[in-house]
Design an enzyme around this catalytic site. Structure first.
Site, PDB file in Angstrom:
ATOM      1  N   GLU A 294       0.946  -1.130  -0.222  1.00  0.00           N
ATOM      2  CA  GLU A 294       0.214   0.324   0.150  1.00  0.00           C
ATOM      3  C   GLU A 294       1.369   0.950   0.227  1.00  0.00           C
ATOM      4  O   GLU A 294       1.575   0.825   0.518  1.00  0.00           O
ATOM      5  CB  GLU A 294      -0.857   0.080   1.505  1.00  0.00           C
ATOM      6  CG  GLU A 294      -1.957  -0.736   1.410  1.00  0.00           C
ATOM      7  CD  GLU A 294      -2.748  -1.278   2.636  1.00  0.00           C
ATOM      8  OE1 GLU A 294      -2.239  -0.305   4.132  1.00  0.00           O
ATOM      9  OE2 GLU A 294      -2.909  -1.802   3.438  1.00  0.00           O
TER      10      GLU A 294
ATOM     11  N   LYS B  67       2.564   4.673   1.317  1.00  0.00           N
ATOM     12  CA  LYS B  67       2.379   4.991   2.442  1.00  0.00           C
ATOM     13  C   LYS B  67       2.099   6.430   2.818  1.00  0.00           C
ATOM     14  O   LYS B  67       2.685   7.433   2.371  1.00  0.00           O
ATOM     15  CB  LYS B  67       4.124   4.474   3.610  1.00  0.00           C
ATOM     16  CG  LYS B  67       4.925   4.894   4.726  1.00  0.00           C
ATOM     17  CD  LYS B  67       5.702   5.093   4.569  1.00  0.00           C
ATOM     18  CE  LYS B  67       6.033   5.240   6.198  1.00  0.00           C
ATOM     19  NZ  LYS B  67       5.640   6.397   6.804  1.00  0.00           N
TER      20      LYS B  67
ATOM     21  N   ASP C 132       1.966  10.051   3.919  1.00  0.00           N
ATOM     22  CA  ASP C 132       2.497  11.195   4.251  1.00  0.00           C
ATOM     23  C   ASP C 132       1.285  11.929   5.636  1.00  0.00           C
ATOM     24  O   ASP C 132       1.529  13.469   5.236  1.00  0.00           O
ATOM     25  CB  ASP C 132       3.136  12.460   3.811  1.00  0.00           C
ATOM     26  CG  ASP C 132       5.037  12.209   4.709  1.00  0.00           C
ATOM     27  OD1 ASP C 132       5.083  12.365   5.684  1.00  0.00           O
ATOM     28  OD2 ASP C 132       5.244  13.012   4.333  1.00  0.00           O
TER      29      ASP C 132
ATOM     30  N   TYR D  87      -6.778   1.844   7.153  1.00  0.00           N
ATOM     31  CA  TYR D  87      -5.506   0.096   6.400  1.00  0.00           C
ATOM     32  C   TYR D  87      -5.256  -0.461   7.429  1.00  0.00           C
ATOM     33  O   TYR D  87      -5.087  -1.975   7.454  1.00  0.00           O
ATOM     34  CB  TYR D  87      -4.358   0.416   6.453  1.00  0.00           C
ATOM     35  CG  TYR D  87      -3.816   2.243   7.178  1.00  0.00           C
ATOM     36  CD1 TYR D  87      -3.818   1.609   8.077  1.00  0.00           C
ATOM     37  CD2 TYR D  87      -3.182   3.122   6.801  1.00  0.00           C
ATOM     38  CE1 TYR D  87      -2.342   2.680   9.096  1.00  0.00           C
ATOM     39  CE2 TYR D  87      -3.064   4.184   6.888  1.00  0.00           C
ATOM     40  CZ  TYR D  87      -2.372   3.480   8.864  1.00  0.00           C
ATOM     41  OH  TYR D  87      -1.497   4.252   9.379  1.00  0.00           O
TER      42      TYR D  87
ATOM     43  N   LYS E 255      11.361   2.651   1.982  1.00  0.00           N
ATOM     44  CA  LYS E 255      10.929   4.550   0.915  1.00  0.00           C
ATOM     45  C   LYS E 255      11.717   5.254   0.196  1.00  0.00           C
ATOM     46  O   LYS E 255      12.632   4.543  -0.479  1.00  0.00           O
ATOM     47  CB  LYS E 255      11.773   4.999   2.078  1.00  0.00           C
ATOM     48  CG  LYS E 255      10.970   4.523   4.278  1.00  0.00           C
ATOM     49  CD  LYS E 255       9.906   5.470   4.588  1.00  0.00           C
ATOM     50  CE  LYS E 255      10.028   7.067   4.799  1.00  0.00           C
ATOM     51  NZ  LYS E 255      10.917   6.912   6.322  1.00  0.00           N
TER      52      LYS E 255
ATOM     53  N   CYS F  76      33.908  41.998  -1.901  1.00  0.00           N
ATOM     54  CA  CYS F  76      33.312  41.182  -0.875  1.00  0.00           C
ATOM     55  C   CYS F  76      32.661  42.178  -0.463  1.00  0.00           C
ATOM     56  O   CYS F  76      32.582  43.801  -0.765  1.00  0.00           O
ATOM     57  CB  CYS F  76      34.374  41.521   0.389  1.00  0.00           C
ATOM     58  SG  CYS F  76      33.668  41.075   1.727  1.00  0.00           S
TER      59      CYS F  76
ATOM     60  N   CYS G 231      33.065  44.269   3.016  1.00  0.00           N
ATOM     61  CA  CYS G 231      33.562  45.147   2.776  1.00  0.00           C
ATOM     62  C   CYS G 231      34.605  45.609   1.744  1.00  0.00           C
ATOM     63  O   CYS G 231      35.108  46.820   2.142  1.00  0.00           O
ATOM     64  CB  CYS G 231      34.715  44.457   4.222  1.00  0.00           C
ATOM     65  SG  CYS G 231      36.179  43.312   3.644  1.00  0.00           S
TER      66      CYS G 231
ATOM     67  N   CYS H  84      37.185  36.503   0.845  1.00  0.00           N
ATOM     68  CA  CYS H  84      37.685  37.902   1.338  1.00  0.00           C
ATOM     69  C   CYS H  84      38.874  37.456   1.930  1.00  0.00           C
ATOM     70  O   CYS H  84      38.351  36.964   3.437  1.00  0.00           O
ATOM     71  CB  CYS H  84      36.758  38.550   1.849  1.00  0.00           C
ATOM     72  SG  CYS H  84      36.894  39.672   2.897  1.00  0.00           S
TER      73      CYS H  84
ATOM     74  N   CYS I 235      36.692  41.502   7.883  1.00  0.00           N
ATOM     75  CA  CYS I 235      35.764  42.281   7.936  1.00  0.00           C
ATOM     76  C   CYS I 235      33.913  41.740   7.794  1.00  0.00           C
ATOM     77  O   CYS I 235      33.807  40.973   8.792  1.00  0.00           O
ATOM     78  CB  CYS I 235      34.920  40.827   6.313  1.00  0.00           C
ATOM     79  SG  CYS I 235      34.287  40.253   5.697  1.00  0.00           S
TER      80      CYS I 235
HETATM   81  S1  IVH Z   1       0.421  -0.023   8.258  1.00  0.00           S
HETATM   82  C1  IVH Z   1       2.634  -0.826  12.642  1.00  0.00           C
HETATM   83  N1  IVH Z   1       0.534   1.634   6.616  1.00  0.00           N
HETATM   84  O1  IVH Z   1       3.266   4.866   8.545  1.00  0.00           O
HETATM   85  C2  IVH Z   1       2.288   0.352  12.101  1.00  0.00           C
HETATM   86  N2  IVH Z   1       1.031   2.501   7.843  1.00  0.00           N
HETATM   87  O2  IVH Z   1       5.830   4.908  10.149  1.00  0.00           O
HETATM   88  C3  IVH Z   1       1.420  -0.348  11.126  1.00  0.00           C
HETATM   89  N3  IVH Z   1       1.096   4.846   7.577  1.00  0.00           N
HETATM   90  O3  IVH Z   1       2.374   5.191  12.280  1.00  0.00           O
HETATM   91  C4  IVH Z   1       0.893   0.688  10.126  1.00  0.00           C
HETATM   92  N4  IVH Z   1       0.671   4.982   5.253  1.00  0.00           N
HETATM   93  O4  IVH Z   1       0.704   6.692  10.632  1.00  0.00           O
HETATM   94  C5  IVH Z   1       0.765   1.384   7.484  1.00  0.00           C
HETATM   95  N5  IVH Z   1      -0.788   2.347   4.241  1.00  0.00           N
HETATM   96  C6  IVH Z   1       0.048   2.647   5.435  1.00  0.00           C
HETATM   97  C7  IVH Z   1       0.712   4.061   6.036  1.00  0.00           C
HETATM   98  C8  IVH Z   1       0.946   3.802   6.879  1.00  0.00           C
HETATM   99  C9  IVH Z   1       1.192   5.412   6.029  1.00  0.00           C
HETATM  100  C10 IVH Z   1       2.282   5.523   8.407  1.00  0.00           C
HETATM  101  C11 IVH Z   1       1.261   5.336  10.341  1.00  0.00           C
HETATM  102  C12 IVH Z   1       2.125   4.298  10.608  1.00  0.00           C
HETATM  103  C13 IVH Z   1       3.503   5.139   9.740  1.00  0.00           C
HETATM  104  C14 IVH Z   1       4.362   4.432  10.693  1.00  0.00           C
END
Ligand code: IVH
Length: 685
Positions: free
Chosen positions: A130, A132, A134, A239, A327, A421, A424, A440, A446
């Site tokens: 899935e 991630k 932010d 999720y 990541k 410079c 100065c 300089c 300076c």
């Molecule tokens: S599952 C044990 N699914 O990522 C944590 N987390 O670094 C299981 N996050 O605190 C989380 N998208 O805030 C999961 N599709 C996703 C996510 C997700 C963002 C965040 C979440 C978690 C952090 C972990």
């Protein structure tokens, strides 16, 4: 806005009666504080510091005490508890809210996937990938299908009660549909965030100035009065599910399906994979798509699909063993180089800074980037007006990665470097020692270099004078109160009070911070001096080697060369700094030490080695191990290392091809020792 500024306005009204003036100020402060507390507590968007707020509050309390007859019913000083001192309630999570471990490349991904297969002894395991998001994790607890309460992650064990705000988020169902298999106790976890469009629209409203969407979401979630969420369109994507009926979430796939049935929003880009290859492909696909997604994502989450395997894999106190975050690398975006400005820093080097057409990277607006030095401009082939690729990772300063040559406009312009410079007006020179940069040569006279040296001296990793930061130093410098390191220790409370916006409390704090900094370790002190080429590591090595500042001050160039990692250029730089002919510099350095209590490194010298303890030793020739290695070991055993042969020297250690030193030593009748014998003495294999 601050107390000082407000006062000035009042005086301008020319009121002749002091009590009129004070009463007027009471009403003014009451309104002002209400406005600021509203911005702080309700909008999570304060525009004054906590100290400034406290200062206004303290002044109001004092004035109100002086005029007891004045109505205070509506005064912020009378409100105990919310919203002024209001805090969110804390509630323990039923299950800890863990974090995820990270992988950053394909090798680490392969390792993760194969270790899972090994641990559960299955050749091929199903995973769900899935995006991630932010944002910020939320836990929503439903009892008998009704939203009972909502918590932030907090420290993972105890969260903050933000139910009032969860009720304002449209994508959080307040009541679940009447599905027969929905357990009567259910906990849903997911991410609260702003869609990119929503964030941009919101952040252009008056009074909003969030640096990125994630910070805005964090602030918004913690607002005390949920009415203010009406123009903060937070969203929620679910999720995870926990609850009594395990069948409801026997796999991650089933979890997502049931979440959708229960009217939660789930993500679009979800993929079931069985191998690291498939996962890598999906990762690359998402990486490509990342900028087109409607919300910020910073990677991929890979989860074991089957709940029973998740359970058998278990978790550490920090993260589950059945999931990992893959990541993304720092995000890159394209923008235009509008100009290049130049700065003179502490070492006098001219540093170019790219002025960019403001662009959003990972939710933050970026409008300038460091170009490091003139070679970097050459390497990139930059011209003003160019289309450039820029990246930013975490809190790191944005960087120009490359020019997009096939999009170069016809009218780009040369970058013109200044010849004098900017501070100065001294003619800039090119120096090999400064990495072929213009710099300089005026040194500490300076103003730019002096100011930056002062800023460096006070900074966290140097003398660590808390509160005495760049802005304050500039102000003190401008009014002539700060011209040298010594001047810092002569500052009194009244000097700070001369500056706008500084009152008793802050000036007091600054004076004590300066006082506190007088106790400093030798290495930090050396680092604070800002000697060119002497960073934190070299400062530590110098402190370890010489043990006191008095000793460093009289070190010869040759002795300086003996210190680990100090080469010719740095040794020269240290020597000329400490032996400068400039009278003012000399006096300052001598005087400075009198203001400080420098803590020398404890000499953990072993004096038991009768062969070398207390001996003056020179090493020459090529040895099996680096010379630094033996010097360190010898010093630890009480020897003094020098580099030139004289009658004061006791022994010469010789490696291969010892050269003229051996002859000199023989002439003087010094003890000559081979590397093998030295190893025996020092018990080195
Ligand atoms: S599952 C044990 N699914 O990522 C944590 N987390 O670094 C299981 N996050 O605190 C989380 N998208 O805030 C999961 N599709 C996703 C996510 C997700 C963002 C965040 C979440 C978690 C952090 C972990």
């Amino acid at each position: 806005m601050t107390g000082g500024y407000i006062k000035k306005n009042l005086f301008e009204e020319n009121l002749d009666n002091i009590s009129d003036l004070e009463i007027k100020r009471i009403y003014f402060l009451q309104e002002e504080i209400k406005k600021h507390s509203h911005k702080y507590y309700n909008l999570a968007n304060p525009d004054i510091s906590d100290e400034q707020y406290d200062e206004l509050f303290r002044e109001l309390k004092l004035l109100e005490a002086k005029y007891p007859d004045i109505t205070k019913d509506d005064s912020p000083t009378q409100k105990v508890g919310a919203p002024l001192t209001g805090r969110l309630k804390k509630i323990a999570h039923n299950l800890p809210m863990l974090s995820l471990d990270n992988v950053f490349n394909e090798q680490e991904l392969i390792k993760f996937i194969s270790s899972i297969c090994t641990k559960i002894s299955i050749e091929q395991v199903d995973f769900i990938c899935e995006p991630k998001i932010d944002g910020l994790a939320l836990s929503l607890v439903y009892e008998n299908r009704k939203l009972s309460y909502a918590l932030t992650r907090g420290d993972g064990v105890i969260g903050e009660d933000i139910t009032h705000n969860a009720l304002m988020i449209k994508s959080i169902p307040k009541e679940l549909p009447e599905e027969p298999d929905i357990p009567d106790y259910l906990e849903i976890r997911g991410e609260a965030f702003f869609y990119k469009d929503d964030f941009i629209k919101m952040n252009t409203q008056e009074g909003m100035k969030f640096s990125n969407a994630r910070n805005a979401a964090a602030g918004t979630l913690r607002i005390l009065d949920s009415n203010y969420l009406s123009n903060r369109p937070l969203s929620f994507i679910a999720y995870s599910v926990y609850g009594k009926n395990e069948g409801y979430y026997s796999t991650q796939e089933a979890t997502l399906k049931n979440l959708l049935k229960a009217n939660f929003v789930i993500q679009d880009n979800i993929k079931k994979i069985k191998s690291s290859d498939e996962c890598q492909n999906f990762y690359e696909y998402l990486l490509n798509k990342r900028n087109d997604l409607p919300y910020e994502i910073d990677g991929l989450v890979i989860k074991v699909n089957e709940k029973k395997y998740q359970t058998s894999l278990g978790e550490t106190t920090h993260s589950p063993r059945w999931a990992v975050a893959y990541k993304f690398p720092a995000n890159k975006v394209n923008t235009v180089l509008e100009n290049v400005s130049f700065q003179i820093g502490r070492t006098g080097v001219l540093t170019p800074v790219a002025q960019l057409k403001p662009v959003n990277i990972d939710g933050a607006t970026v409008s300038n980037a460091s170009l490091h030095n003139r070679d970097e401009i050459k390497r990139l082939g930059l011209r003003i007006g160019d289309n450039v690729e820029v990246c930013r990772s975490g809190d790191v300063i944005p960087k120009v990665l490359r020019v997009i040559y096939d999009k170069r406009p016809l009218d780009t312009k040369d970058i013109i470097e200044p010849t004098h410079c900017l501070s100065c007006n001294t003619k800039l020179v090119i120096s090999q020692e400064q990495g072929s940069n213009y710099y300089c040569p005026a040194g500490i006279i300076c103003p730019a270099q002096k100011l930056h040296s002062l800023i460096h001296f006070c900074s966290r990793n140097a003398m660590n004078i808390v509160g005495l930061g760049e802005q304050l130093i500039i102000k003190l410098y401008n009014i002539g109160k700060l011209n040298s390191f010594v001047d810092i220790f002569k500052l009194e409370q009244k000097d700070f009070l001369e500056l706008p916006n500084i009152k008793d409390k802050l000036s007091n704090k600054l004076v004590s911070a300066i006082d506190l900094s007088r106790n400093v370790t030798l290495d930090k002190f050396i680092f604070s001096l800002g000697i060119i080429g002497v960073g934190e590591v070299a400062s530590k090595n110098l402190a370890e080697y010489f043990k006191s500042f008095e000793r460093i001050k009289i070190a010869t160039y040759e002795e300086l060369l003996q210190v680990v990692d100090i080469g010719d250029i740095t040794a020269k730089s240290i020597y000329s700094f400490l032996n400068s002919q400039d009278k003012e510099h000399k006096i300052n350095l001598d005087e400075l030490v009198n203001y400080l209590k420098i803590e020398n490194p404890s000499s953990s010298v072993d004096t038991q080695n009768e062969y070398v303890n207390g001996k003056n030793i020179v090493i020459t020739g090529t040895l099996d191990r680096p010379r630094d290695f033996y010097s360190k070991a010898l010093i630890k055993n009480g020897a003094n290392m020098t580099s030139t042969i004289s009658s004061k020297v006791d022994m010469l250690i010789i490696g291969r091809e010892p050269g003229s030193k051996l002859m000199k030593a023989q002439k003087l009748g010094l003890q000559i020792v081979s590397e093998d014998i030295l190893k025996k003495w020092l018990k080195i294999d």
